[in-house]
Write an enzyme that holds these catalytic residues in place. Sequence first.
Site, PDB file in Angstrom:
ATOM      1  N   ASP A 188       0.831  -1.199   0.000  1.00  0.00           N
ATOM      2  CA  ASP A 188       0.000   0.000   0.000  1.00  0.00           C
ATOM      3  C   ASP A 188       0.871   1.257   0.000  1.00  0.00           C
ATOM      4  O   ASP A 188       1.894   1.312   0.695  1.00  0.00           O
ATOM      5  CB  ASP A 188      -0.870  -0.027   1.267  1.00  0.00           C
ATOM      6  CG  ASP A 188      -1.865   1.107   1.322  1.00  0.00           C
ATOM      7  OD1 ASP A 188      -2.863   1.050   0.583  1.00  0.00           O
ATOM      8  OD2 ASP A 188      -1.648   2.058   2.099  1.00  0.00           O
ATOM      9  N   GLU A 225       1.788  -0.487  -4.892  1.00  0.00           N
ATOM     10  CA  GLU A 225       0.793   0.456  -5.346  1.00  0.00           C
ATOM     11  C   GLU A 225       1.446   1.801  -5.590  1.00  0.00           C
ATOM     12  O   GLU A 225       1.811   2.511  -4.653  1.00  0.00           O
ATOM     13  CB  GLU A 225      -0.332   0.575  -4.315  1.00  0.00           C
ATOM     14  CG  GLU A 225      -1.535   1.273  -4.907  1.00  0.00           C
ATOM     15  CD  GLU A 225      -1.981   2.457  -4.094  1.00  0.00           C
ATOM     16  OE1 GLU A 225      -3.111   2.899  -4.302  1.00  0.00           O
ATOM     17  OE2 GLU A 225      -1.205   2.941  -3.248  1.00  0.00           O
TER      18      GLU A 225
HETATM   19  C1  LM2 Z   1      -3.971   3.462  -0.346  1.00  0.00           C
HETATM   20  N1  LM2 Z   1      -3.064   3.228  -1.198  1.00  0.00           N
HETATM   21  O1  LM2 Z   1      -1.977   3.939  -1.297  1.00  0.00           O
HETATM   22  C2  LM2 Z   1      -5.211   2.666  -0.271  1.00  0.00           C
HETATM   23  O2  LM2 Z   1      -5.378   1.900  -1.463  1.00  0.00           O
HETATM   24  C3  LM2 Z   1      -6.347   3.570   0.017  1.00  0.00           C
HETATM   25  O3  LM2 Z   1      -7.547   2.865   0.031  1.00  0.00           O
HETATM   26  C4  LM2 Z   1      -6.077   4.266   1.360  1.00  0.00           C
HETATM   27  O4  LM2 Z   1      -7.046   5.280   1.623  1.00  0.00           O
HETATM   28  C5  LM2 Z   1      -4.743   4.972   1.377  1.00  0.00           C
HETATM   29  N2  LM2 Z   1      -3.752   4.470   0.508  1.00  0.00           N
HETATM   30  C6  LM2 Z   1      -4.160   4.933   2.782  1.00  0.00           C
HETATM   31  O5  LM2 Z   1      -3.777   3.618   3.112  1.00  0.00           O
HETATM   32  C7  LM2 Z   1      -8.199   4.882   2.349  1.00  0.00           C
HETATM   33  C8  LM2 Z   1      -9.365   5.817   2.019  1.00  0.00           C
HETATM   34  C9  LM2 Z   1      -9.212   7.160   2.727  1.00  0.00           C
HETATM   35  C10 LM2 Z   1      -9.019   6.957   4.205  1.00  0.00           C
HETATM   36  C11 LM2 Z   1      -7.733   6.132   4.378  1.00  0.00           C
HETATM   37  C12 LM2 Z   1      -7.406   5.857   5.815  1.00  0.00           C
HETATM   38  O6  LM2 Z   1      -9.419   6.009   0.615  1.00  0.00           O
HETATM   39  O7  LM2 Z   1     -10.423   7.917   2.508  1.00  0.00           O
HETATM   40  O8  LM2 Z   1      -8.892   8.207   4.842  1.00  0.00           O
HETATM   41  O9  LM2 Z   1      -7.925   4.841   3.731  1.00  0.00           O
HETATM   42  O10 LM2 Z   1      -8.435   5.187   6.448  1.00  0.00           O
HETATM   43  C13 LM2 Z   1      -9.786   8.474   5.937  1.00  0.00           C
HETATM   44  C14 LM2 Z   1     -10.656   9.691   5.648  1.00  0.00           C
HETATM   45  C15 LM2 Z   1      -9.775  10.925   5.502  1.00  0.00           C
HETATM   46  C16 LM2 Z   1      -8.950  11.145   6.783  1.00  0.00           C
HETATM   47  C17 LM2 Z   1      -8.148   9.851   7.050  1.00  0.00           C
HETATM   48  C18 LM2 Z   1      -7.355   9.924   8.336  1.00  0.00           C
HETATM   49  O11 LM2 Z   1     -11.400   9.456   4.437  1.00  0.00           O
HETATM   50  O12 LM2 Z   1     -10.633  12.091   5.310  1.00  0.00           O
HETATM   51  O13 LM2 Z   1      -8.026  12.207   6.542  1.00  0.00           O
HETATM   52  O14 LM2 Z   1      -9.037   8.715   7.139  1.00  0.00           O
HETATM   53  O15 LM2 Z   1      -8.197  10.048   9.443  1.00  0.00           O
HETATM   54  C19 LM2 Z   1      -8.043  13.284   7.477  1.00  0.00           C
END
Ligand code: LM2
Length: 474
Positions: A188, A225
Site C-alpha cells: 500500500d 501500489e
Molecule cells: C492506499 N493506497 O496507497 C489505499 O489503497 C487507500 O484505500 C487508502 O485510503 C490509502 N492508501 C491509505 O492507506 C483509504 C481511504 C481514505 C481513508 C484512508 C485511511 O481512501 O479515505 O482516509 O484509507 O483510512 C480516511 C478519511 C480521511 C482522513 C483519514 C485519516 O477518508 O478524510 O483524513 O481517514 O483520518 C483526514
Amino acid sequence: QHNPQWWGNRNTIVHLFEWKWDDIAKECEDFLAPHGYAGVQVSPVAENIISEGRPWWERYQPISYKLVTRSGNELEFASMVRRCNDVGVRIYVDVLLNHMSGDFEGTAHGTGGSVAEPRTKSFPAVPYTANDFHPSCEIYDWNDRFQVQQCELVGLKDLDQSSDYVRTQLIEVLDHLITLGVAGFRVDAAKHMAADDLDYIFSNMRDLNTDHGFPKNARPFIYQEVIDHGHETVSRDEYTSLGAVTEFRFSEEIGKAFRGNNALKWLQSWGTAWGFLPSEQALTFVDNHDNQRDGGQGLNYKSPRQYKMATAFHLAFPYGISQVMSSFGFDDRDQAPPQDAQERIISPEFDADGGCTNGWICEHRWRQIYNMVAFKNAVRGTELSNWWDNGDNQIAFCRGNKGFVAFNNNLYDLSQTLQTCLPAGEYCDVISGNLVNGACTGNTVNVDDNGYGYIHIGAEDFDGVLALHVDARL
Ligand code: LM2
Ligand code: CA
C-alpha cells in the site's frame, strides 16, 4: 521478487475485498481452485482503529501488528493460508508499511483490544513513539518528492522507514506472514516511501515457507501500489526493480475503450505501446477498491455489460499480471461492508447459480468472468495472432491454436466468418454458457477444417463478447 509463485498453469489473482478469513478458506476450496484462480489478495491483516460506522477504510489505519481485524484472528488467518495453499491458491496480503492511523479524539481502541494515542504518535502495542515517525506536514504539492514521501498521506502518521528500528518492525511483520505461508504482498502507498528504504526491507525478508509447498529459496511476490499517470516526480520506474507495480493507466484506458470513448480497433497495439510498463512488471486490473469508488473513466460492476467485456479483454489479451476485483455493493464511498447489528462482517451467501446475495457482488463468481480466468489458463504461453476488426468497435483475435475471442461494442450486429485458429470441432461459447457433462448451456460455434467459424454477436445480445477455447470443446 517479480514471480507471483503461482501453482500449475494458473494465472489470475482475485481481490476478495473485506472478506473474512474463514469465508476465504472455504472459497478457495469450493470455488477458486475448481475454477482455476491462482491467488487471493486479502484486505489488511493488522489490528486497526475502530471508526464510527465502520467504513471499509478503517483497515488502512493500523494501530498494532496483531493479526486481529474484522476478517478474523491469527488462528483463522493461519488456517485460511494453509487451506488455500493446500488447493494451490496463493494468498497475498495488502500491507501498510507507510503509516499508522490518522488523528483520533483521545484514546483509540483497536480491533484487537490495543489502545493508542494517535495524536501524539504513541502506539504502545508495537511499540512506536513520535521518534519513529516523520515530523507532521501536509502533502499539498504532489510533485514535491519530500512532501509525497515524508509528509502525511491524508493525515496518516508517517513512519520513517530509514530508521533501523522501524525497518526491523516492518521486516518482522512481513516475516511473520511469510512464516504463516503467504506468497507475497500488495504494498500500500509504495510511492509514499523511498524506493531505497523499500529495497532494504524487501531484500531482508525471509524466503517463502517450504512447508507450504513453495520451492527452496523462493522469494515473496511484491506488487507495489504506485499511482503514476505519466508525469509524476516520483515515478513508477523507481520501483520496478523491486517488484511489480500497479498499472493504473491500464485501468483508465480499458475503461475509456469499453465505455465507447475510444474505438476498440485501437486495442490492437495494447500494452507497452500505450505507455504501460513491461508486461511482467505490470499488475493490471479493470478496477480496484479505490478507483471503483472514484468515478471517472473507470468501469465497475455498476455497468455490468461493459465491465464484463472489459474484463474479458483484460483476461484474453496477453499483457500483465491480472487481478480481478470482487466487491461488496455500495452507494456511497465510505460505506461499510455487509455487517450485522453488532457490526460483525456478514458472510456471503449464494443463490442457485452460485452468485452472491446479501450485499456481496462477487464479480469473480460471474460466469463471464470465471470462464475467462479458465480461458487465460488454457491459452497460457501462446501469442496473439489473426487480429481482425471492422475499423471500429468490433474486434477479434486468436491466442495460438488454443483460444479465440470476439467483441462487439457497435450498435449493430457482428456477423462474420472468421479464422479462429482452433482445431476443427464444436466449441462452447463460454460467455453465454458453460460446458456441463459434454453439453453447452449457451451458444456453440462450429470450427471447420481450416479453422474458420461463423461468429455472431447481436447488438442486443446479453453480452457483447464471445470466447472459445480448447478446454471447452464439445
Ligand atoms: C492506499 N493506497 O496507497 C489505499 O489503497 C487507500 O484505500 C487508502 O485510503 C490509502 N492508501 C491509505 O492507506 C483509504 C481511504 C481514505 C481513508 C484512508 C485511511 O481512501 O479515505 O482516509 O484509507 O483510512 C480516511 C478519511 C480521511 C482522513 C483519514 C485519516 O477518508 O478524510 O483524513 O481517514 O483520518 C483526514
Ligand atoms: Ca511516507
